[in-house]
Design an enzyme around this catalytic site. Sequence first.
Site, short mmCIF file in Angstrom:
data_model
loop_
_atom_site.label_atom_id
_atom_site.label_comp_id
_atom_site.label_asym_id
_atom_site.label_seq_id
_atom_site.Cartn_x
_atom_site.Cartn_y
_atom_site.Cartn_z
N LYS A 199 -45.40 15.30 -3.09
CA LYS A 199 -44.04 14.99 -3.55
C LYS A 199 -43.32 16.28 -3.90
O LYS A 199 -42.15 16.48 -3.57
CB LYS A 199 -44.07 14.02 -4.72
CG LYS A 199 -44.64 12.70 -4.25
CD LYS A 199 -44.29 11.52 -5.10
CE LYS A 199 -44.64 10.23 -4.38
NZ LYS A 199 -46.06 9.82 -4.52
N LYS A 232 -49.16 8.04 9.72
CA LYS A 232 -49.61 6.95 8.86
C LYS A 232 -48.44 6.00 8.56
O LYS A 232 -47.34 6.47 8.25
CB LYS A 232 -50.13 7.55 7.54
CG LYS A 232 -50.51 6.51 6.49
CD LYS A 232 -50.60 7.09 5.08
CE LYS A 232 -49.91 6.17 4.14
NZ LYS A 232 -50.16 5.91 2.86
N LYS A 237 -43.96 3.22 3.75
CA LYS A 237 -42.53 2.93 3.56
C LYS A 237 -41.74 4.21 3.35
O LYS A 237 -40.57 4.27 3.70
CB LYS A 237 -42.28 1.89 2.47
CG LYS A 237 -42.86 2.20 1.14
CD LYS A 237 -42.73 0.99 0.23
CE LYS A 237 -43.61 1.11 -0.99
NZ LYS A 237 -45.05 0.97 -0.72
P1 ADP Z 1 -46.80 3.29 1.14
O1 ADP Z 1 -47.45 4.48 1.80
O2 ADP Z 1 -46.07 2.45 2.11
O3 ADP Z 1 -45.93 3.70 -0.04
P2 ADP Z 1 -48.67 2.50 -0.86
O4 ADP Z 1 -48.95 3.93 -1.15
O5 ADP Z 1 -47.89 1.70 -1.86
O6 ADP Z 1 -47.96 2.39 0.56
O7 ADP Z 1 -50.06 1.80 -0.57
C1 ADP Z 1 -50.52 0.57 -1.12
C2 ADP Z 1 -51.94 0.30 -0.63
O8 ADP Z 1 -51.92 0.15 0.81
C3 ADP Z 1 -52.91 1.44 -0.91
O9 ADP Z 1 -54.19 0.92 -1.17
C4 ADP Z 1 -52.89 2.22 0.37
O10 ADP Z 1 -54.08 2.97 0.55
C5 ADP Z 1 -52.75 1.13 1.42
N1 ADP Z 1 -52.05 1.67 2.60
C6 ADP Z 1 -50.75 2.03 2.68
N2 ADP Z 1 -50.42 2.47 3.90
C7 ADP Z 1 -51.56 2.40 4.63
C8 ADP Z 1 -51.89 2.71 5.99
N3 ADP Z 1 -50.97 3.17 6.83
N4 ADP Z 1 -53.16 2.53 6.39
C9 ADP Z 1 -54.10 2.04 5.54
N5 ADP Z 1 -53.86 1.72 4.25
C10 ADP Z 1 -52.61 1.89 3.79
#
Ligand code: ADP
Length: 321
Positions: free
Chosen positions: A110, A189, A192
């Site tokens: 970040k 990856k 959001k």
């Molecule tokens: P984002 O990256 O969209 O902000 P989060 O960080 O809120 O998502 O992730 C919430 C959960 O979903 C976590 O356990 C994270 O490891 C899993 N997760 C998010 N994106 C992925 C992905 N592309 N592949 C596998 N797991 C994911």
Amino acid sequence: MRILSGIQPSGALHLGNYFGMMRPAIELQNQGDAYIFIADYHSMTSLFDAAQRRRNTMDVALDFLACGLDAQRTVLFRQSDVPEHCELTWLLSTITPMGLLERCHSYKDKVAHGIAVNHGLFAYPVLMAADILIYDSNVVPVGRDQKQHVEVTRDIAIKFNETYGETFVLPEPRIRDEVAVVPGTDGQKMSKSYGNTVEIFGDEKAQRKKIMSIVMDSRTPQEPKPDADQNSAIRLLKLVAPAAVADDIENRLRAGGFGYGDLKKALFEHYWNFFAEARARRRELEANLDHVEATLRSGAERARTVAAATLKRARRACGLE
Ligand code: ADP
Ligand code: TRP
């Protein structure tokens, strides 16, 4: 075995969330004592719209229940309904070395992206440690990006135990290799924050458009594609289609004569079917939000009993009682 995981209510949940965390966590509900919570305190580090937080929180609850979380078996709750998490965060923060937090990738990323960081964001892993330790959790199902946070949790627990005597159980992350990183529509990856998601419960037209926009190379349909297993569309197809269907399409891509347009159409159809039942269940739940709210409240009551007991143990250990 106690299983615990959490997710932030920071926007519509996507396939990465589903395959990386939600499905593994929901499946574990049959193997132990499962707790899943909506990390609304965590969302305060990056979302500053109160109404949005309230809406997102309800959406996450709906998403989990629609995707098969059984609230009789799994304790589903809102983090802020169990304020004990915050008090434990303070106890833990006083034994957490600054260096441990300074090394955290998600914080460093970040900063590197020029995001204006706040203290909450820096201290985020300590709150996460409190979430995990307060339930004596053994297993934490998460996607690979959260592995370091679970390791930090272990370090914090060890440090507390060394300082004040055996108090906390050491948790293990549980990461499924096959879905450790679900790719997004641009091949990175799915996240959001990258705007490359396919939502679990998004509008049909919008999700079709996203799938049709998945970035591919420029080879013509006729060309054989020996690397057919590498692109994001086939990797996503493998998650939502029966194995035989995905293998057949992969073989046709390898042989040549099958184009990316047809691959994406197949992906959309299978994705849409994969969640059809959950979509119907979600509509039913949406018509009865009072019931969802009551589910969260009763989950919080169950969670709070456990959290209060662990907090008391920690307070005693460090001489507050
Ligand atoms: P984002 O990256 O969209 O902000 P989060 O960080 O809120 O998502 O992730 C919430 C959960 O979903 C976590 O356990 C994270 O490891 C899993 N997760 C998010 N994106 C992925 C992905 N592309 N592949 C596998 N797991 C994911
Ligand atoms: N940090 C996690 C994420 O962004 C959410 C989370 C908060 C969590 N507390 C947790 C996950 C405790 C597992 C256990 O995805």
